[in-house]
Design a protein around this motif. Structure first.
Motif, PDB file in Angstrom:
ATOM      1  N   GLN A   1       0.839  -1.208   0.000  1.00  0.00           N
ATOM      2  CA  GLN A   1       0.000   0.000   0.000  1.00  0.00           C
ATOM      3  C   GLN A   1       0.869   1.251   0.000  1.00  0.00           C
ATOM      4  O   GLN A   1       0.589   2.228  -0.710  1.00  0.00           O
ATOM      5  CB  GLN A   1      -0.921  -0.024   1.226  1.00  0.00           C
ATOM      6  N   ARG A   2       1.942   1.226   0.790  1.00  0.00           N
ATOM      7  CA  ARG A   2       2.816   2.394   0.901  1.00  0.00           C
ATOM      8  C   ARG A   2       3.491   2.685  -0.444  1.00  0.00           C
ATOM      9  O   ARG A   2       3.584   3.838  -0.874  1.00  0.00           O
ATOM     10  CB  ARG A   2       3.865   2.139   1.992  1.00  0.00           C
ATOM     11  N   ASN A   3       3.953   1.605  -1.079  1.00  0.00           N
ATOM     12  CA  ASN A   3       4.619   1.802  -2.360  1.00  0.00           C
ATOM     13  C   ASN A   3       3.661   2.404  -3.387  1.00  0.00           C
ATOM     14  O   ASN A   3       4.027   3.274  -4.181  1.00  0.00           O
ATOM     15  CB  ASN A   3       5.187   0.482  -2.866  1.00  0.00           C
ATOM     16  N   ALA A   4       2.392   1.896  -3.350  1.00  0.00           N
ATOM     17  CA  ALA A   4       1.404   2.425  -4.291  1.00  0.00           C
ATOM     18  C   ALA A   4       1.119   3.884  -4.036  1.00  0.00           C
ATOM     19  O   ALA A   4       0.997   4.706  -4.954  1.00  0.00           O
ATOM     20  CB  ALA A   4       0.116   1.589  -4.203  1.00  0.00           C
ATOM     21  N   ALA A   5       1.014   4.252  -2.708  1.00  0.00           N
ATOM     22  CA  ALA A   5       0.698   5.640  -2.360  1.00  0.00           C
ATOM     23  C   ALA A   5       1.812   6.570  -2.806  1.00  0.00           C
ATOM     24  O   ALA A   5       1.556   7.632  -3.398  1.00  0.00           O
ATOM     25  CB  ALA A   5       0.463   5.740  -0.861  1.00  0.00           C
ATOM     26  N   PHE A   6       3.055   6.205  -2.533  1.00  0.00           N
ATOM     27  CA  PHE A   6       4.153   7.095  -2.895  1.00  0.00           C
ATOM     28  C   PHE A   6       4.367   7.118  -4.411  1.00  0.00           C
ATOM     29  O   PHE A   6       4.881   8.105  -4.954  1.00  0.00           O
ATOM     30  CB  PHE A   6       5.434   6.662  -2.176  1.00  0.00           C
TER      31      PHE A   6
END
Length: 984
Positions: free
Chosen positions: A52-57
């Protein structure tokens, strides 16, 4: 704690097979499964969040340039709709819920998407990126998108958490299915294990529980497989063998019971026979006991008559020597036979049960010491020391049979004396217990004799038995003493025993016999002793146990005590003890060795109450009377000690009264202070004194007096070491002159010496001297010398050197006669002990035989000048003491120079003479430091002269060190003396 832990261990302990299977297999598998599931869940959640974090950034990175270009429009509210339309495409991103541009104060400058009106989470304004942060609708991530006019602006997005939850649910579902499959597999394994192993074991148990002694031969059903079936077969075989053995045992038991029944019938018949024989033996034993009692009693009557008539014959005193020996032999044999008969009589009475113990009050301490005093002559004859520890908790009066108590103690103590060739015997009496109306008294007798072997101990308390058959021949006895003592102790409700002293300590000898007896309480039997806190006792007892007893008694009586460890130590303490003497001062000495010589030396230093400790047989009453002493008999009792200390005659002595009117004395000494003190003391006694400063001058004075026809001097005091002509040479010259003059009455010559060494005795005797006195001279010494040598009776006997050792009313000491060499003390420390009070309490002049250390020198700084002692040495004359001190101090400058010159010349013979002169001067003034240093310096020089060894560097260094210390001592004394000589 350990017991509680063990209890929990037993509670948790699993003994059945199913429980062990679950505990050893199921539980570990379940624990591993739970741990694995937890790890899977944790890693899955971590992976989902990272995704999720990778997608958000990634979204933020793509739209960051666009947001940076739109920053300038944020300050224009009319452009917000344009900005929202440009960024509207971000909502098309997967799982993106809302978008906003937020300034540093956390205020959204523009926001759109699902829940755009909800609050955004707070983030740190200094960070470039942030997230994940928890928000009301999802997870927030942010990236700095540039700057506006009022600060930086972040592009912020909210990501949807539902994909994460769905992923977690999928993982839970997979884990649950895996767990169920694993559980089914384990249950199948358990079922197989149960049918294969556990069920057959339970069946075997049930079959074994149904077995009994009668059914051991029955068959057991076998339904196992594999190794378990083999075990069942072996078990069946074992049971069959047990059945066969049981049948054989049953048959053997029945046969044994028949045999035992027949044996019991035979024993019953024999018991009847034995019972008749026992009754006959008891009757015969009683008859024997009655016979022994009667015959022993009848034997005592003629024996007492024999003993009485023998004593009458011995008292007449008109027997020849041979008849006296016969009578003494009959007395000893009669006494021995009477003791044997008494033992047999007591033994027969106890054996016949006719001995009845008396119950009457008696003094327990007196009973103990009556026995010890009665047997002390035997110990004295064998030179064995005895001591009694009679502890303070012992009662005074008790109820019991005093005669039988004494008999027990007499047997033990007499055995100890009999079997102890040398050493000592220690009796201890203590109260072991006191309950109700009874005292349990414990008495022990410790000896240092031959001891006991292990094999002989079993027969020790048997009748007519001794430890070793050869002992009977060597030491005598019937072996009844301990047997009678054991029976008497039992009648008195006590115990008796012994222990080998080597078991307590490997180096100890002998044995310790002990017994306990029950004695009744008597009202008012508490021990009460007076308080002697005003008494001052100086003791010198060589036997350690006796010294301990005296120390304990005096401590209980609160008396002050000083203990001397040796005779020289005693002599060193006597003069200061005499100086502090009052009405309650006592000196107690041991009688070992030459008692008369010891008392003679003591009376030269001490004139107060004096007691001699020793056996009554070993102390001569005439000697005690001669030296005004009393006896304290060994072993010492508390009552005897108190009675002696509180004796009405306190032996208080003042200065001996003496009038020297009409006497004319010649005093010869090369040192003026010595002559001044001697003249002052003699003048106080009314004696006329003529002084001579050398041996040559003394001879001239005597020659002139003879030529003038004047009466000769009554006595001469002659110093030993003088220049030009020594005292020995002067005495020899005087004796030659007396032969030329045909003098009928030799002139008494008394040596004056600071210290008399052993090798000087023969020189003094050979020179013709009659006696000597040690410096510093005391008034009592002068009185004794004058009484001795100015008495006409003594003068008539001077020619054969056999003087009486007593003056008219005062004991003398230390006469130099050919027949009494013991008049000299045994060593130098004894001779010089009279001045030992000058030294510190823990200091000895012998320590100065080597150069004095710095620590010792500092210690002696406080002993430079003892002015009260100086006045005392001057017979209480302060002006004389001041004059002597002034003369000594004024001579220091010349003395230092002369000593230095002699050292540089290495004239050690003359240096020794000068040091001796300085030492003699210090004897009349209280100068502890200077006296010790000069004495040690003199001895160093004398030892070098006597050794004949060549002078080496070490000796020179010691001489130099002693000289430096003497100079320092003189300087310090000069400073101290000025405070007295010039008080202003």
């Amino acid at each position: 704690m350990s017991v509680q832990r063990l209890r929990w261990y037993h509670r948790l302990r699993i003994t059945n097979a199913y429980g062990q299977l679950i505990a050893l297999i199921f539980l570990p598998i379940m624990i591993l499964s739970c741990v694995g599931a937890s790890l899977v869940l944790i890693e899955t959640a971590r992976s989902s969040r990272a995704e999720q974090r990778n997608a958000a950034f990634a979204i933020l990175a793509r739209y960051q340039p666009t947001a940076q270009r739109l920053n300038l429009l944020l300050d224009q509210p009319q452009q917000h709709e344009k900005i929202r339309s440009i960024l509207q495409n971000m909502l098309n991103e997967s799982n993106l819920l809302r978008v906003a541009m937020i300034d540093r104060e956390g205020r959204p400058r523009i926001s759109f998407g699902y829940g755009s009106n909800l609050a955004w989470p707070v983030f740190e304004a200094h960070r470039e990126t942030f997230g994940p942060l928890h928000s009301d609708i999802g997870t927030t991530y942010g990236l700095r998108a540039g700057y506006t006019s009022d600060g930086p602006v972040w592009l912020v997005v909210d990501m949807d958490n539902k994909p994460l939850q769905l992923a977690r649910y999928r993982v839970w579902l997979v884990l649950a299915i895996t767990g169920l499959l694993t559980l089914l597999l384990l249950l199948l394994c358990l079922n197989f294990y149960s049918r294969r192993w556990i069920s057959p074991i339970y069946e075997i148990r049930l079959q074994l529980q149904r077995l009994s002694a009668d059914t051991l031969g029955q068959d057991i059903q076998i339904n196992g497989t594999g190794e378990l079936r083999l075990l069942q077969v072996d078990l069946v075989t074992l049971l069959r063998r047990l059945h066969e053995s049981f049948e054989e045992l049953r048959q053997h038991t029945e046969q044994t019971e028949d045999d035992l029944r027949k044996t019991l019938d035979a024993l019953e018949i024999q018991n009847i026979t034995y019972r008749k024989a026992r009754d006959q033996a008891i009757t015969a034993n009683q008859a024997k006991s009655v016979f022994l009692a009667n015959i022993s009693h009848e034997l005592r009557t003629p024996l007492n008559s024999i003993d009485g008539f023998v004593n009458l014959m011995a008292r007449k005193g008109n027997l020849s020597d041979q008849q006296t020996i016969y009578i003494q032999t009959i007395q000893k044999s009669s006494a021995h036979l009477l003791a044997l008969v008494n033992d047999v009589l007591d033994f027969s009475k106890i054996d016949a049960g006719k001995l009845v113990l008396e119950q009457a009050p008696f003094d327990l301490e007196q009973a103990v010491f009556d026995v010890i005093d009665m047997l002390s002559p035997l110990a004295c004859e064998k030179k064995i020391d005895m001591a009694v520890y009679y502890y303070e908790d012992m009662p005074r009066q008790v109820n019991g049979d005093a005669l039988r108590f004494k008999q027990i103690l007499t047997n033990l103590v007499s055995n100890a004396i009999k079997f102890t060739p040398d050493g000592d015997i220690i009796v201890r009496a203590r109260l072991e217990d006191s309950v109700d109306d009874q005292h349990l008294v414990h008495i022990s007798v410790q000896d240092s004799g031959i001891g006991l072997s292990g094999a002989d101990r079993k027969r020790l308390f048997e009748s007519f038995s001794q430890g070793d058959p050869s002992v009977t021949r060597q030491y005598g006895g019937t072996g009844l003493g301990l047997a009678i003592s054991r029976q008497l102790v039992q009648l008195m409700q006590g115990k008796i025993g012994f222990e080998d002293n080597q078991e307590r300590h490997p180096t100890d000898k002998g044995a310790t016999f002990w017994f306990t007896v029950q004695l009744g309480k008597v009202a008012g039997d508490e021990m009460s002793w007076p308080s002697l806190d005003d008494w001052n006792i100086l003791s010198c007892i060589q036997h350690p146990a006796s010294a301990n007893v005296l120390r304990g008694y005096l401590s209980q009586l609160e008396a002050q005590q000083q203990e001397a460890q040796s005779i020289p130590d005693l002599f060193g303490r006597l003069i200061p003890f005499e100086a502090q003497r009052h009405a309650h001062s006592w000196v107690i000495v041991d009688s070992g060795g030459d008692t008369e010589a010891l008392l003679r030396e003591i009376r030269t230093r001490y004139y107060g109450a004096l007691a001699v400790y020793g056996y009554q047989m070993a102390i001569d009453p005439d000697i005690l009377k001669r030296y005004d002493a009393v006896a304290l008999y060994e072993p010492m009792s508390r009552s005897a000690l108190i009675a002696m200390l509180q004796h009405e005659q306190l032996f208080s002595r003042s200065q001996p009264e003496f009038s020297g009117q009409g006497l004319h004395i010649l005093a010869v000494d090369d040192h003026l202070p010595n002559l001044m003190v001697l003249e002052a003391l003699l003048n106080d006694l009314g004696v006329e004194v003529t002084n001579a400063h050398s041996g040559i001058e003394a001879i001239e004075v005597l020659t002139l007096r003879h030529e003038q026809g004047r009466a000769p001097f009554d006595l001469v005091f002659m110093d030993i070491q003088m220049p030009r002509m020594s005292g020995l040479e002067a005495t020899q010259a005087i004796r030659l002159l007396e032969q030329e003059w045909n003098t009928n009455q030799p002139l008494p010559i008394i040596a004056l010496t600071a210290h008399a060494l052993n090798d000087e005795k023969e020189n003094l005797l050979a020179s013709g001297m009659n006696d000597y006195v040690s410096k510093p001279i005391q008034i009592d010494q002068l009185v004794r010398i004058l009484k001795q040598w100015t008495n006409p009776h003594h003068k008539s006997e001077q020619s054969n050197h056999t003087p009486d050792y007593l003056a008219a009313d005062y004991p003398t000491a230390g006469y130099l006669t050919a027949d009494h060499d013991s008049a000299f003390p045994s060593d130098e420390s004894t001779i010089s002990a009279s001045s030992s009070n000058f030294y510190p309490d823990d200091f000895s002049p012998e320590e100065f035989y080597k150069p004095v250390s710095g620590a010792m020198q500092q210690e002696l700084q406080s002993h430079i000048l003892d002015w009260p002692e100086s006045i005392k040495l001057s017979n209480g004359k302060a002006d004389l003491a001041t004059e002597l001190l002034q003369m000594l101090v004024s001579s220091f400058a010349e003395e230092k120079t002369l000593l230095k010159v002699l050292m540089d010349k290495q004239d050690y013979a003359e240096l020794e003479q000068r040091t001796h002169r300085l030492y003699g001067a210090t004897r009349y003034i209280g100068l502890p430091t200077l006296q010790a240093l000069s004495r040690a310096f003199e001895k160093l020089l004398a030892d070098q002269r006597k050794s004949g060894v060549a002078i080496n560097d070490s000796f020179i260094e010691d001489v130099e060190m002693y000289y430096q210390q003497l100079v320092e001592a003189m300087t310090d004394l000069d400073s101290e003396a000025q405070k007295i000589l010039n008080p202003g």
